[in-house]
Motif scaffolding. Structure first.
Motif, PDB file in Angstrom:
ATOM      1  N   SER A 138     -34.064   6.414  12.915  1.00  0.00           N
ATOM      2  CA  SER A 138     -34.515   5.424  11.897  1.00  0.00           C
ATOM      3  C   SER A 138     -35.094   6.347  10.720  1.00  0.00           C
ATOM      4  CB  SER A 138     -35.527   4.310  12.263  1.00  0.00           C
ATOM      5  OG  SER A 138     -36.908   5.030  12.469  1.00  0.00           O
ATOM      6  N   VAL A 139     -35.189   7.536  10.908  1.00  0.00           N
ATOM      7  CA  VAL A 139     -35.518   8.579   9.739  1.00  0.00           C
ATOM      8  C   VAL A 139     -34.914   8.870   8.594  1.00  0.00           C
ATOM      9  CG1 VAL A 139     -36.466  10.943   9.399  1.00  0.00           C
ATOM     10  CG2 VAL A 139     -36.975  10.012  11.624  1.00  0.00           C
ATOM     11  N   PRO A 140     -35.301   8.356   7.360  1.00  0.00           N
ATOM     12  CA  PRO A 140     -34.388   8.446   6.367  1.00  0.00           C
ATOM     13  C   PRO A 140     -33.835   9.751   6.102  1.00  0.00           C
ATOM     14  CG  PRO A 140     -36.911   8.282   5.607  1.00  0.00           C
ATOM     15  CD  PRO A 140     -36.682   8.153   7.119  1.00  0.00           C
ATOM     16  N   TRP A 141     -32.667   9.862   5.647  1.00  0.00           N
ATOM     17  CA  TRP A 141     -31.884  11.041   5.306  1.00  0.00           C
ATOM     18  C   TRP A 141     -32.851  12.036   4.314  1.00  0.00           C
ATOM     19  CZ3 TRP A 141     -31.072  12.668   0.232  1.00  0.00           C
ATOM     20  CH2 TRP A 141     -31.025  11.584  -0.756  1.00  0.00           C
ATOM     21  N   TYR A 142     -33.615  11.408   3.316  1.00  0.00           N
ATOM     22  CA  TYR A 142     -34.374  12.160   2.422  1.00  0.00           C
ATOM     23  C   TYR A 142     -35.624  12.757   3.137  1.00  0.00           C
ATOM     24  CZ  TYR A 142     -36.451   7.918   1.946  1.00  0.00           C
ATOM     25  OH  TYR A 142     -37.361   6.452   2.013  1.00  0.00           O
ATOM     26  N   GLN A 143     -35.950  12.349   4.427  1.00  0.00           N
ATOM     27  CA  GLN A 143     -37.272  12.998   4.990  1.00  0.00           C
ATOM     28  C   GLN A 143     -37.171  14.573   4.961  1.00  0.00           C
ATOM     29  OE1 GLN A 143     -39.893  11.730   6.636  1.00  0.00           O
ATOM     30  NE2 GLN A 143     -40.408  13.796   7.067  1.00  0.00           N
ATOM     31  N   ASN A 144     -35.689  15.286   5.018  1.00  0.00           N
ATOM     32  CA  ASN A 144     -35.675  16.704   4.989  1.00  0.00           C
ATOM     33  C   ASN A 144     -36.006  17.401   3.669  1.00  0.00           C
ATOM     34  OD1 ASN A 144     -34.895  16.856   7.745  1.00  0.00           O
ATOM     35  ND2 ASN A 144     -32.868  16.584   7.284  1.00  0.00           N
ATOM     36  N   LEU A 145     -35.961  16.487   2.600  1.00  0.00           N
ATOM     37  CA  LEU A 145     -36.402  16.714   1.306  1.00  0.00           C
ATOM     38  C   LEU A 145     -37.854  16.909   0.947  1.00  0.00           C
ATOM     39  CD1 LEU A 145     -33.720  15.023  -0.989  1.00  0.00           C
ATOM     40  CD2 LEU A 145     -33.417  17.450  -0.118  1.00  0.00           C
ATOM     41  N   LEU A 146     -38.761  16.544   2.008  1.00  0.00           N
ATOM     42  CA  LEU A 146     -40.281  16.324   1.768  1.00  0.00           C
ATOM     43  C   LEU A 146     -40.670  17.705   1.480  1.00  0.00           C
ATOM     44  CD1 LEU A 146     -43.302  15.123   2.080  1.00  0.00           C
ATOM     45  CD2 LEU A 146     -42.916  15.694   4.574  1.00  0.00           C
ATOM     46  N   LYS A 147     -40.200  18.918   2.028  1.00  0.00           N
ATOM     47  CA  LYS A 147     -40.931  20.074   1.801  1.00  0.00           C
ATOM     48  C   LYS A 147     -40.501  20.560   0.343  1.00  0.00           C
ATOM     49  CE  LYS A 147     -40.735  24.878   3.357  1.00  0.00           C
ATOM     50  NZ  LYS A 147     -40.378  25.586   2.033  1.00  0.00           N
ATOM     51  N   VAL A 148     -39.249  20.264   0.037  1.00  0.00           N
ATOM     52  CA  VAL A 148     -38.833  20.532  -1.464  1.00  0.00           C
ATOM     53  C   VAL A 148     -39.588  20.002  -2.657  1.00  0.00           C
ATOM     54  CG1 VAL A 148     -36.952  20.527  -3.019  1.00  0.00           C
ATOM     55  CG2 VAL A 148     -36.503  21.145  -0.578  1.00  0.00           C
ATOM     56  N   VAL A 149     -39.758  18.763  -2.273  1.00  0.00           N
ATOM     57  CA  VAL A 149     -40.498  17.982  -3.180  1.00  0.00           C
ATOM     58  C   VAL A 149     -41.892  18.129  -3.194  1.00  0.00           C
ATOM     59  CG1 VAL A 149     -41.164  15.607  -3.645  1.00  0.00           C
ATOM     60  CG2 VAL A 149     -38.984  15.788  -2.862  1.00  0.00           C
ATOM     61  N   TYR A 150     -42.646  18.381  -1.902  1.00  0.00           N
ATOM     62  CA  TYR A 150     -43.938  18.588  -1.982  1.00  0.00           C
ATOM     63  C   TYR A 150     -44.266  20.085  -2.650  1.00  0.00           C
ATOM     64  CZ  TYR A 150     -48.604  19.160  -0.031  1.00  0.00           C
ATOM     65  OH  TYR A 150     -49.987  19.669   0.097  1.00  0.00           O
ATOM     66  N   ASP A 151     -43.423  21.205  -2.223  1.00  0.00           N
ATOM     67  CA  ASP A 151     -43.552  22.329  -2.732  1.00  0.00           C
ATOM     68  C   ASP A 151     -43.424  22.441  -4.494  1.00  0.00           C
ATOM     69  OD1 ASP A 151     -44.208  23.284  -0.360  1.00  0.00           O
ATOM     70  OD2 ASP A 151     -42.431  24.263   0.227  1.00  0.00           O
ATOM     71  N   ALA A 152     -42.591  21.448  -4.994  1.00  0.00           N
ATOM     72  CA  ALA A 152     -42.179  21.448  -6.412  1.00  0.00           C
ATOM     73  C   ALA A 152     -43.752  20.663  -7.027  1.00  0.00           C
ATOM     74  CB  ALA A 152     -41.243  20.280  -6.584  1.00  0.00           C
ATOM     75  N   GLY A 153     -44.677  20.329  -6.284  1.00  0.00           N
ATOM     76  CA  GLY A 153     -45.875  19.802  -6.928  1.00  0.00           C
ATOM     77  C   GLY A 153     -46.118  18.294  -6.956  1.00  0.00           C
ATOM     78  N   ILE A 154     -44.978  17.586  -6.299  1.00  0.00           N
ATOM     79  CA  ILE A 154     -45.155  16.148  -6.316  1.00  0.00           C
ATOM     80  C   ILE A 154     -45.708  15.840  -5.058  1.00  0.00           C
ATOM     81  CG2 ILE A 154     -43.695  14.112  -6.199  1.00  0.00           C
ATOM     82  CD1 ILE A 154     -41.565  15.380  -7.783  1.00  0.00           C
ATOM     83  N   ARG A 155     -46.996  15.453  -5.093  1.00  0.00           N
ATOM     84  CA  ARG A 155     -47.853  15.300  -4.040  1.00  0.00           C
ATOM     85  C   ARG A 155     -48.689  13.809  -3.758  1.00  0.00           C
ATOM     86  NH1 ARG A 155     -49.956  21.280  -3.743  1.00  0.00           N
ATOM     87  NH2 ARG A 155     -47.805  22.505  -3.553  1.00  0.00           N
ATOM     88  N   ASN A 156     -48.796  13.345  -4.925  1.00  0.00           N
ATOM     89  CA  ASN A 156     -49.376  11.876  -4.916  1.00  0.00           C
ATOM     90  C   ASN A 156     -48.908  10.793  -4.488  1.00  0.00           C
ATOM     91  OD1 ASN A 156     -51.927  13.390  -5.602  1.00  0.00           O
ATOM     92  ND2 ASN A 156     -51.620  13.257  -7.603  1.00  0.00           N
ATOM     93  N   TRP A 157     -47.988  10.843  -3.141  1.00  0.00           N
ATOM     94  CA  TRP A 157     -47.258   9.675  -2.570  1.00  0.00           C
ATOM     95  C   TRP A 157     -47.368   9.516  -1.338  1.00  0.00           C
ATOM     96  CZ3 TRP A 157     -43.599  10.968   0.917  1.00  0.00           C
ATOM     97  CH2 TRP A 157     -43.085  12.350   0.915  1.00  0.00           C
ATOM     98  N   SER A 158     -47.160   8.616  -0.724  1.00  0.00           N
ATOM     99  CA  SER A 158     -47.255   8.269   0.804  1.00  0.00           C
ATOM    100  C   SER A 158     -45.902   7.472   1.324  1.00  0.00           C
ATOM    101  CB  SER A 158     -48.336   7.053   1.123  1.00  0.00           C
ATOM    102  OG  SER A 158     -49.580   7.845   0.694  1.00  0.00           O
ATOM    103  N   TYR A 159     -45.827   8.112   2.485  1.00  0.00           N
ATOM    104  CA  TYR A 159     -44.717   7.413   3.440  1.00  0.00           C
ATOM    105  C   TYR A 159     -45.311   6.352   4.125  1.00  0.00           C
ATOM    106  CZ  TYR A 159     -41.339   6.524   6.958  1.00  0.00           C
ATOM    107  OH  TYR A 159     -40.353   5.897   7.995  1.00  0.00           O
ATOM    108  N   LYS A 160     -44.665   5.044   3.578  1.00  0.00           N
ATOM    109  CA  LYS A 160     -45.069   3.547   4.236  1.00  0.00           C
ATOM    110  C   LYS A 160     -44.221   3.284   5.640  1.00  0.00           C
ATOM    111  CE  LYS A 160     -45.421  -1.145   2.753  1.00  0.00           C
ATOM    112  NZ  LYS A 160     -45.259  -1.986   1.622  1.00  0.00           N
ATOM    113  N   GLU A 161     -45.027   2.849   6.607  1.00  0.00           N
ATOM    114  CA  GLU A 161     -44.548   2.439   7.612  1.00  0.00           C
ATOM    115  C   GLU A 161     -43.526   1.257   7.494  1.00  0.00           C
ATOM    116  OE1 GLU A 161     -44.415   3.971  10.483  1.00  0.00           O
ATOM    117  OE2 GLU A 161     -45.948   5.504  10.364  1.00  0.00           O
TER     118      GLU A 161
END
Length: 303
Positions: A138-161
């Motif tokens: 059930s893990v979305p495909w974009y989960q692997n992009l978390l590191k890229v997005v985070y390191d790009a400075g986009i950090r004020n978001w949450s993963y909703k259950e």
């Protein structure tokens, strides 16, 4: 099987906290309980109550910027601080108790592995749905992009259950969904996990993957073959890489990730308690053998 009531869970937690204050009935065996990332002690189901019944002092931990009640989404946590908090607790307990074990669920199991790789003070670790990588169905495909997005400075978001909330049992899932909507936290954890905490968890998982050979404590892994968050590969890697002389894996076939409250929760509780108790018994026998081996021979008083 009946689902654990909120009264049972509250009683178990209250009893557990009392055990921490008073050191348990015999002050011999302590078990630290670690819930999942941004979760709560509700996740452990009936495990605290049953451990207490067999004479263990139950030590449920809440950790700054790890537990739901102590989470600040604006703070970037360091996983080593989580680890240090548990290590400090282990060190203090070892001054009072003969043995200390850890039981962790989900990321709590991963945290238990991190501590076990850095400590020789643990008798047993029980890993319930351990996570080395988010690779379930059930893990979305974009989960692997978390590191890229985070390191790009986009950090004020949450993963909703979202559905299925780690639970296969439909009635329990419905109650969890209602609790998350009403209170923001349920037996599966918090309604959402901040990006900063997910990134810290990723760093801890990377450390644990490299440090598994350093784990020597008795190890039990319980994992669902249908885990939607962490595939069975996670448990297989751990089982093969750790250096524990005593290691065991139990596969479940009728639940998802939060195995402590799902269809096979009684199996999970019973196997957890039996494994920890067996480790304590073996430890006691080993101490007896060492004592006999090093004791002085009796003098022959006939002379």
């Amino acid at each position: 099987m009946d689902s654990p009531s909120s009264t049972d869970i509250t009683a178990a937690i209250t009893g557990s906290l009392a055990e921490e204050r008073h050191g348990g009935p015999h002050k011999e065996h302590a078990v630290i309980l670690l819930h999942g990332l941004c979760g709560s002690l509700l996740e452990l189901g009936s495990i605290p109550k049953q451990l207490k019944k067999v004479g263990c002092a139950v030590i449920p931990m809440t950790i700054d910027n790890y537990s739901a009640s102590l989470t600040n989404p604006r703070v970037s946590p360091n996983w080593e601080d989580w680890c240090a908090a548990v290590e400090s607790k282990v060190a203090r307990l070892r001054e009072e108790f003969k043995t200390v074990s850890i039981c962790g669920l989900s990321m709590g199991a991963t945290l238990a592995l991190a501590v076990a790789s850095r400590s020789n003070e643990l008798l047993s670790v029980v890993l319930l749905s351990p996570v080395l990588q988010y690779d379930g169905w059930s893990v979305p495909w974009y989960q692997n992009l978390l590191k890229v997005v985070y390191d790009a400075g986009i950090r004020n978001w949450s993963y909703k259950e979202s559905e299925p909330y780690g639970i296969k049992n439909f009635d329990m899932r419905r109650r969890v969904a209602n609790a998350l909507e009403k209170d923001g936290v349920a037996a599966v954890g918090a309604a959402s996990i901040p990006a900063r905490h997910l990134r810290a968890a990723q760093r801890m998982m990377a450390y644990v993957r490299e440090s598994l050979p350093m784990v020597r404590a008795n190890t039990l892994i319980i994992h669902s073959i249908d885990d939607e968050t962490a595939s069975p590969k996670n448990a297989e890697i751990i089982l093969q890489a750790i250096s524990s002389e005593v290691r065991k894996v139990i596969w479940l076939g009728d639940c998802y990730h939060i195995i402590t409250v799902d269809n096979e929760r009684e199996i999970v509780t019973n196997e957890t308690v039996m494994f920890i108790k067996r480790g304590i018994d073996l430890h006691g026998n080993e101490l007896s053998r060492k004592y006999l081996a090093h004791s002085s021979p009796l003098k022959d008083r006939r002379q």
